[in-house]
Design a protein around this motif. Sequence first.
Motif, PDB file in Angstrom:
ATOM      1  N   PRO A  38      35.505  38.531  47.734  1.00  0.00           N
ATOM      2  CA  PRO A  38      35.795  38.488  49.151  1.00  0.00           C
ATOM      3  C   PRO A  38      37.261  39.220  49.035  1.00  0.00           C
ATOM      4  O   PRO A  38      38.259  39.030  48.162  1.00  0.00           O
ATOM      5  CB  PRO A  38      35.891  37.161  49.734  1.00  0.00           C
ATOM      6  N   LEU A  39      37.518  39.633  50.069  1.00  0.00           N
ATOM      7  CA  LEU A  39      38.996  40.471  50.528  1.00  0.00           C
ATOM      8  C   LEU A  39      39.697  39.980  51.455  1.00  0.00           C
ATOM      9  O   LEU A  39      39.177  40.272  52.761  1.00  0.00           O
ATOM     10  CB  LEU A  39      38.653  41.962  50.557  1.00  0.00           C
ATOM     11  N   ASP A  42      43.339  36.149  47.795  1.00  0.00           N
ATOM     12  CA  ASP A  42      44.366  36.982  47.915  1.00  0.00           C
ATOM     13  C   ASP A  42      44.679  38.068  47.056  1.00  0.00           C
ATOM     14  O   ASP A  42      44.284  37.839  45.728  1.00  0.00           O
ATOM     15  CB  ASP A  42      45.953  35.738  47.584  1.00  0.00           C
ATOM     16  N   THR A  43      44.781  39.294  47.415  1.00  0.00           N
ATOM     17  CA  THR A  43      44.438  40.273  46.450  1.00  0.00           C
ATOM     18  C   THR A  43      45.453  40.484  45.269  1.00  0.00           C
ATOM     19  O   THR A  43      44.949  40.728  44.210  1.00  0.00           O
ATOM     20  CB  THR A  43      44.820  41.613  47.559  1.00  0.00           C
ATOM     21  N   ASP A  48      43.432  38.004  43.115  1.00  0.00           N
ATOM     22  CA  ASP A  48      41.862  38.403  42.734  1.00  0.00           C
ATOM     23  C   ASP A  48      41.955  39.671  42.317  1.00  0.00           C
ATOM     24  O   ASP A  48      41.103  40.050  41.381  1.00  0.00           O
ATOM     25  CB  ASP A  48      41.240  38.326  44.182  1.00  0.00           C
ATOM     26  N   GLU A  49      42.747  40.651  42.449  1.00  0.00           N
ATOM     27  CA  GLU A  49      42.631  41.916  41.869  1.00  0.00           C
ATOM     28  C   GLU A  49      42.897  41.832  40.503  1.00  0.00           C
ATOM     29  O   GLU A  49      42.661  42.528  39.519  1.00  0.00           O
ATOM     30  CB  GLU A  49      43.643  43.076  42.373  1.00  0.00           C
ATOM     31  N   ASN A  50      43.639  40.676  40.034  1.00  0.00           N
ATOM     32  CA  ASN A  50      44.057  40.504  38.463  1.00  0.00           C
ATOM     33  C   ASN A  50      43.075  39.580  37.745  1.00  0.00           C
ATOM     34  O   ASN A  50      43.204  39.290  36.701  1.00  0.00           O
ATOM     35  CB  ASN A  50      45.504  40.048  38.584  1.00  0.00           C
ATOM     36  N   ALA A  51      41.942  39.284  38.574  1.00  0.00           N
ATOM     37  CA  ALA A  51      40.732  38.750  37.923  1.00  0.00           C
ATOM     38  C   ALA A  51      39.781  39.804  37.501  1.00  0.00           C
ATOM     39  O   ALA A  51      38.679  39.434  36.974  1.00  0.00           O
ATOM     40  CB  ALA A  51      40.541  37.408  38.847  1.00  0.00           C
ATOM     41  N   ASP A  56      43.470  47.333  48.048  1.00  0.00           N
ATOM     42  CA  ASP A  56      42.698  47.323  46.669  1.00  0.00           C
ATOM     43  C   ASP A  56      41.355  46.272  47.086  1.00  0.00           C
ATOM     44  O   ASP A  56      41.586  45.488  47.867  1.00  0.00           O
ATOM     45  CB  ASP A  56      43.646  46.379  45.794  1.00  0.00           C
ATOM     46  N   PHE A  57      40.455  46.739  46.536  1.00  0.00           N
ATOM     47  CA  PHE A  57      39.108  45.745  46.583  1.00  0.00           C
ATOM     48  C   PHE A  57      38.666  45.716  45.186  1.00  0.00           C
ATOM     49  O   PHE A  57      38.527  46.664  44.318  1.00  0.00           O
ATOM     50  CB  PHE A  57      38.339  46.024  47.638  1.00  0.00           C
TER      51      PHE A  57
END
Lengths: 406, 406
Positions: free
Chosen positions: B263-264, B329-330, B333-336, B374-375
Amino acid sequence: MNPEERLQRYAELAVRVGANVQSGQPVGVWAHVDQAPVARAIARESYRAGAGTVFVHYRDNHIRRAAIELGPTEQLGTSPEHVIDWVRRFDEGPTAFIQLSGDPEPTLFADLDQELVGKSEPLDFRRAWIPHVANRAVNWTIVAAPTEGWAQTVFGEPDLDRLWQAVATATRLDAPDPVAAWQEHIATLKARAAALDERGFDAVRFRGPGTDLTVGLLRDSRWLCATFTTRDGVEHLPNIPTEEIFTSPDWRRTEGVVRSTYPLAVSGTVVNDLEVRFENGRIVDLRASSGEEVLQHQLETDEQAHFLGEVALVDGTSAVKRTGLVFRDTLFDENASCHIAYGNGLPMTVDGTDGKGPDELLERGVNVSGAHTDFMIGGVEVEVDGLTSSGEAVPLLRADVWQLQS
Amino acid sequence: MNPEERLQRYAELAVRVGANVQSGQPVGVWAHVDQAPVARAIARESYRAGAGTVFVHYRDNHIRRAAIELGPTEQLGTSPEHVIDWVRRFDEGPTAFIQLSGDPEPTLFADLDQELVGKSEPLDFRRAWIPHVANRAVNWTIVAAPTEGWAQTVFGEPDLDRLWQAVATATRLDAPDPVAAWQEHIATLKARAAALDERGFDAVRFRGPGTDLTVGLLRDSRWLCATFTTRDGVEHLPNIPTEEIFTSPDWRRTEGVVRSTYPLAVSGTVVNDLEVRFENGRIVDLRASSGEEVLQHQLETDEQAHFLGEVALVDGTSAVKRTGLVFRDTLFDENASCHIAYGNGLPMTVDGTDGKGPDELLERGVNVSGAHTDFMIGGVEVEVDGLTSSGEAVPLLRADVWQLQS
């Protein structure tokens, strides 16, 4: 009245009666971080009143504390340039300005070096703001925001609901129709001011325990109260609550000693047992059992900080007084009691001063300074007289009861 | 580690490793009101690091909500001029900038008209900020501030301590020596980036459920990670945490479909089940089961918002991934997970673009836009290959395990 309803009515009072926000105006709100619930209600009500934009500038005394403790001394008291620029340009628009009073942590700086605390006061912010008041450029108000921290200060426990009840009493929010109650109250204050103007007193004298003070008045000054009107014709109520009738005294003619009758909360410190002595208008001695350094630093703002800028009369029917509380917040406590302020005077109380520069104002007897600090000097033990130019003493207040009839 | 110690170590990481605050620098902090505890710790640590001044700009999404609900539509998305001016002048000084992520109320706008929510995004703030990144003018970092509101979003209950533990894991704060742990981690990322650069792939391909996407790369681009260096030579870590190796793709050469795998959270709304289709580099279709309008509005920022600005690779050893959480939280989450961003590209990843204007950047294949979102598109089910110019597919990630050795 449930808490939401109370908050909503309070916001209405601040926006509609206090600042009197006009359709299309930008609105600026100056609030502590802890005051966000009240700031938010005010923002919503401002938009309902037609505000074009609402900007809440949140300040945080913990950041100021960090600067005092750990920052470079030479930077203390300087606000960021863009914030000063924001304030300086309030007269464009103009911006309706709503300041939230009621320090959530009034003793946050109590354990710090008080000279540094004094230095950290954002005087540049005040300097940018004061011309708008003098020029009647902006419709503005100061209202308080109850917080748990402030309740702790007032009651010794964080009883937020009890503080809200006290604030509701002090601001007539508990009246069936608060707006009508304010209209009636404003009429009473205006009648008293008119009675004072009619007498044209030469001075006001305060006598009580530790106090024997004579404050010289200006021949062409008037007593004002409650509402101001901007140069654009917008009537607003700069303080909620307001119970005072005030004027700008002759800064050259204050004599005697005065003892404050309330603690004074200023700059994160509470000043207790303040005693001040004046000679030829000038403060020649100032002492307090706590917080003295902060006031001493304020006096160093400029030479004229040593002279009076305001004298104000308040009687015992004051809605603030009726709460029986010391709020440790000047907005409330000054409206429970007669008070004086050293520092900047109030040109709008003196005829023919519109647009005059500092030199001319001083020449006319209106003080000009970067400082302006009120402290409370009235109470049941303090007798207040008006002195005529022939030396006759006319009772104004006895045992906190108003004496002068129009 | 007790909560105070943890907060202190976190502030050290943000100030010393993240922004790398230099002696005498002004420091700007951008925080939500609810994030005050972290902002205060960062202010204190900044002064300890020698900051000249620290200014915390508090934002409050409740004020933005008031504007969306009750304010004039034509004013939405405009920040006060003085705030934009503050950001615009970060390159004087320069100001070290620390932004706090972790929305305390990510669903605050969920019940509102999503077109208005989109309009209310402070794009002018972003527009003033982006040149500082492009020009490497400012040392900056984004770190998150745990709050009860964010914890509620992550766990369904306001368990602040549990969120702090997760953040400590994701940011290596629980390592015996977090600074050493970061140095080692940065070295690993840099080795991977070097291996990618050595191969000089023509494109990256993602294949998984609902995804078959090819992202064309630029001949003279490099893969970057972790640290940036300002033009004044100050090395800083723009994101904490950071697990990604990223580059600016050729905005003209993205083809295929992609389904987001997380989710974003964006603009007070959570976007779920995002699916995007690209043709000739351009987004020709975007849909989501919730929050779609906000993204549609972002795409309308400008024509180039429809094109990719970033592609980033993240493997399963990510400290964020190890928490097993969706942070909504981007930054986390973007770092996962591997991710892409539509909107503004990253000129610093392309040789010879220093100081180039928008037209030239576009000509070189680097996207220029007022948007950048980012997504996340990676995960165990997504295979990632590097494609050589001869069409050979080289495995980069399989089952979230990094494949390419240097």
